[in-house]
Motif scaffolding. Structure first.
Motif, PDB file in Angstrom:
ATOM      1  N   GLU A  84       1.525   3.120  -3.600  1.00 29.65           N
ATOM      2  CA  GLU A  84       0.520   4.076  -4.078  1.00 29.65           C
ATOM      3  C   GLU A  84       0.544   5.364  -3.251  1.00 29.65           C
ATOM      4  OE1 GLU A  84      -2.599   5.393  -6.644  1.00 29.65           O
ATOM      5  OE2 GLU A  84      -0.980   3.935  -6.815  1.00 29.65           O
ATOM      6  N   GLU A  85       0.763   5.230  -1.966  1.00 28.98           N
ATOM      7  CA  GLU A  85       0.848   6.402  -1.093  1.00 28.98           C
ATOM      8  C   GLU A  85       1.986   7.320  -1.568  1.00 28.98           C
ATOM      9  OE1 GLU A  85       1.641   7.321   3.648  1.00 28.98           O
ATOM     10  OE2 GLU A  85       1.426   5.238   2.992  1.00 28.98           O
TER      11      GLU A  85
ATOM     12  N   GLU B 251       0.829  -1.215   0.000  1.00 30.72           N
ATOM     13  CA  GLU B 251       0.000   0.000   0.000  1.00 30.72           C
ATOM     14  C   GLU B 251       0.859   1.258   0.000  1.00 30.72           C
ATOM     15  OE1 GLU B 251       0.540  -1.017   4.412  1.00 30.72           O
ATOM     16  OE2 GLU B 251       0.294  -2.126   2.529  1.00 30.72           O
ATOM     17  N   HIS B 252       2.093   1.152   0.455  1.00 26.98           N
ATOM     18  CA  HIS B 252       2.996   2.311   0.514  1.00 26.98           C
ATOM     19  C   HIS B 252       3.364   2.803  -0.890  1.00 26.98           C
ATOM     20  CE1 HIS B 252       3.335   1.468   4.763  1.00 26.98           C
ATOM     21  NE2 HIS B 252       3.751   0.252   4.493  1.00 26.98           N
TER      22      HIS B 252
END
Length: 155
Positions: free
Chosen positions: A52-53, A49-50
């Motif tokens: 995309e962050e 998820e990091h």
């Protein structure tokens, strides 16, 4: 290499686009990235998820800070893949934008040097003691583009 050396670091000036912080979008992995710095830093966390962050970070300075922070789990193979990820980002940046491609090709056989004391790996360390990997990768990409241009001219 010629005796001609082109130093770059800031995003300003004629060779500002050679900086990973320059405001040139690229398209990789099916997505648009605001800068090559966004892509590079996000790949430290590929498949999480990091990633995309970091892709969505508002600026290259912010994404660089996020990518350097060890609050997120760095991929285990990072040291062995980081040069190839930078090559991928630089190749995309300079093939997807005709003006950038022309700027890089117009450097001929000049030695390209990211000149700053802030970095001994990607830059020259300010005094030539650094590895200058970004400059080396830019020259590798330029050589590939020159070969493509000459093979097209030969056809």
């Amino acid at each position: 290499m010629s005796g001609n050396v082109i130093n770059f670091y800031s995003t300003k000036g004629e060779y500002g686009p050679f900086s990973n912080f320059s405001a040139h979008r690229l398209f990789l992995k099916g997505k648009t990235w605001r800068t090559s710095e966004h892509y590079f830093q996000a790949q430290k966390f590929a498949g999480t998820e990091h990633e995309e962050e970091l892709r969505m970070a508002e600026s290259p300075m912010v994404v660089a800070r996020m990518g350097r922070s060890r609050k997120r789990p760095l991929r285990k193979d990072w040291e062995s893949v980081k040069d190839d990820i930078m090559r991928e980002a630089v190749m995309a940046k300079f093939t997807q934008d005709k003006e950038l491609k022309a700027l890089l090709l117009n450097t001929g056989d000049a030695t390209l040097v990211e000149h700053t004391a802030n970095d001994f790996y990607w830059a020259d360390g300010g005094d030539g003691s650094g590895k200058n990997m970004l400059g080396i990768i830019l020259m590798e990409v330029r050589e590939k583009l020159q070969l493509e241009a000459s093979s097209v001219a030969d056809e």
